[in-house]
Design a protein around this motif. Structure first.
Motif, PDB file in Angstrom:
ATOM      1  N   GLY A 112       0.824  -1.183   0.000  1.00 12.85           N
ATOM      2  CA  GLY A 112       0.000   0.000   0.000  1.00 12.85           C
ATOM      3  C   GLY A 112       0.868   1.246   0.000  1.00 12.85           C
ATOM      4  O   GLY A 112       1.735   1.437  -0.850  1.00 12.85           O
ATOM      5  N   ALA A 113       0.630   2.125   0.973  1.00  7.52           N
ATOM      6  CA  ALA A 113       1.455   3.329   1.115  1.00  7.52           C
ATOM      7  C   ALA A 113       2.696   3.088   1.953  1.00  7.52           C
ATOM      8  O   ALA A 113       3.546   3.963   2.062  1.00  7.52           O
ATOM      9  CB  ALA A 113       0.625   4.457   1.735  1.00  7.52           C
ATOM     10  N   GLY A 141      20.385  -5.930   8.646  1.00  6.67           N
ATOM     11  CA  GLY A 141      19.598  -6.996   8.053  1.00  6.67           C
ATOM     12  C   GLY A 141      18.207  -7.128   8.627  1.00  6.67           C
ATOM     13  O   GLY A 141      17.466  -8.031   8.243  1.00  6.67           O
ATOM     14  N   ARG A 142      17.805  -6.234   9.547  1.00  4.62           N
ATOM     15  CA  ARG A 142      16.453  -6.312  10.122  1.00  4.62           C
ATOM     16  C   ARG A 142      15.445  -5.718   9.156  1.00  4.62           C
ATOM     17  O   ARG A 142      15.689  -4.698   8.516  1.00  4.62           O
ATOM     18  CB  ARG A 142      16.416  -5.566  11.466  1.00  4.62           C
ATOM     19  N   ARG A 143      14.313  -6.380   9.047  1.00  4.80           N
ATOM     20  CA  ARG A 143      13.232  -5.932   8.163  1.00  4.80           C
ATOM     21  C   ARG A 143      12.057  -5.474   8.996  1.00  4.80           C
ATOM     22  O   ARG A 143      11.767  -6.030  10.055  1.00  4.80           O
ATOM     23  CB  ARG A 143      12.810  -7.060   7.214  1.00  4.80           C
ATOM     24  N   GLY A 144      11.379  -4.468   8.492  1.00  2.00           N
ATOM     25  CA  GLY A 144      10.209  -3.958   9.173  1.00  2.00           C
ATOM     26  C   GLY A 144       9.399  -3.069   8.251  1.00  2.00           C
ATOM     27  O   GLY A 144       9.756  -2.842   7.088  1.00  2.00           O
ATOM     28  N   VAL A 145       8.286  -2.578   8.769  1.00  6.96           N
ATOM     29  CA  VAL A 145       7.339  -1.771   8.002  1.00  6.96           C
ATOM     30  C   VAL A 145       7.558  -0.301   8.327  1.00  6.96           C
ATOM     31  O   VAL A 145       7.495   0.097   9.495  1.00  6.96           O
ATOM     32  CB  VAL A 145       5.885  -2.178   8.311  1.00  6.96           C
ATOM     33  N   THR A 183       6.038   7.388   4.880  1.00  6.95           N
ATOM     34  CA  THR A 183       6.994   7.508   3.791  1.00  6.95           C
ATOM     35  C   THR A 183       7.038   8.900   3.195  1.00  6.95           C
ATOM     36  O   THR A 183       7.616   9.093   2.131  1.00  6.95           O
ATOM     37  CB  THR A 183       6.643   6.494   2.679  1.00  6.95           C
ATOM     38  N   THR A 184       6.465   9.887   3.866  1.00 10.01           N
ATOM     39  CA  THR A 184       6.446  11.239   3.323  1.00 10.01           C
ATOM     40  C   THR A 184       7.838  11.857   3.393  1.00 10.01           C
ATOM     41  O   THR A 184       8.521  11.770   4.382  1.00 10.01           O
ATOM     42  CB  THR A 184       5.469  12.111   4.127  1.00 10.01           C
ATOM     43  N   GLY A 185       8.241  12.456   2.283  1.00 12.13           N
ATOM     44  CA  GLY A 185       9.492  13.197   2.239  1.00 12.13           C
ATOM     45  C   GLY A 185      10.741  12.348   2.150  1.00 12.13           C
ATOM     46  O   GLY A 185      11.837  12.880   2.348  1.00 12.13           O
TER      47      GLY A 185
END
Length: 286
Positions: free
Chosen positions: A262-263, A272-276, A280-282
């Motif tokens: 999505g956004a 190596g850590r993944r996350g959400v 995401t502005t700017g």
């Protein structure tokens, strides 16, 4: 610790702390006239309450603010955030410096004509006010939130599964038929060793391909990983949807976006850590 996570406001805090430390070695009293000849004027280190309440308090507060900014995760001692504690101590140092400038003599009984404030107190007050102002305004003023040290431009990542252009076996590279001489022009359908005129005549007799109907563009393009940087510190949440952040993306660093939901973006840190990344502005794409 990551020095690239420091902001412009942190830079002002560091400069003010250095000025405050220098001011501690200057005289806290000023004296004019012949009566002051040969008199050694005191400095802040001659007064324990003054040096602890103004100069060292300001330096310690600045150190807590800077260290808390460089840590990947907020550090709390007895439930108190180090950065917030540094801001409170910096404001206290400015308040104490203001009181010292009005009463340079302190508890010393000098009669009606007390000593005037010296260069150490004046410069200390200015540095303490700048320190406290920058500490309080950095989270609020966008200009102070910018990265103090810019991140180096990363190399453009090659798409997953991409082949080098013109390499061996790449479909776009022109391969010479087996047995052809270097520099000899080749035509589609020509046999090795045939004269050029014969190859051209054979190519003219070959059936021409029928033009294909243009295909409708696909409704969604395939996501390509890219590098990005955040303008301010942003929390990174777990992919399981937990409300507690698992890490913090700091300005001045480059992170890899590996997926889009999505956004939001699925970001990968240097460890190596993944996350959400929900906000995401700017962001700055590499």
């Amino acid at each position: 610790m990551n020095i690239r996570s420091l902001t412009r406001g942190d830079g002002v805090v560091i400069v003010a702390a250095v000025l405050l430390f220098v001011a501690s070695f200057l005289s806290t009293w000023s004296c004019d006239g012949s009566a002051c000849a040969g008199v050694e004027l005191p400095m802040a280190w001659d007064n324990g309450a003054l040096v602890m309440g103004v100069y060292l308090a300001g330096v310690i507060g600045a150190a807590l603010i800077v260290v808390a900014r460089m840590l990947p995760n907020p550090l709390k001692v007895a439930g108190i955030d180090l950065g917030q504690a540094g801001i409170v101590i910096s404001v206290f140092a400015a308040w104490s410096a203001l009181g010292a400038i009005f009463d340079p003599g302190g508890s010393l009984d000098t009669g009606s004509a007390g000593p005037d404030a010296g260069a150490g107190l004046i410069l200390g007050l200015i540095a303490a006010l700048i320190l406290a102002g920058a500490a309080v305004a950095t989270p609020l003023v966008p200009a102070l939130k910018g990265a103090l040290i810019g991140a180096p431009k990363p190399q453009t990542p090659q798409p997953y599964g991409g082949q080098p252009q013109g390499g061996y076996g790449y479909p776009g590279a022109q391969q010479q038929p087996y047995g052809a001489q270097p520099g000899q022009p080749q035509s589609y359908g020509g046999q090795p060793g045939q004269p050029f005129d014969a190859q051209q005549a054979q190519a003219q007799q070959a059936p021409q391909p029928q033009p294909q109907q243009p295909q409708a563009p696909s409704q969604g393009g395939e996501f390509a990983p890219f590098w990005f940087a955040v303008p301010v510190a942003r929390p990174l949440y777990g992919e399981d949807g937990a409300p507690t952040p698992i890490a913090e993306l700091a300005p001045g660093n480059w992170y890899l976006a590996v997926e889009q939901r999505g956004a939001a973006l699925i970001a990968q840190t240097q460890e190596g850590r993944r996350g959400v990344l929900q906000d995401t502005t700017g962001i700055q794409r590499g």
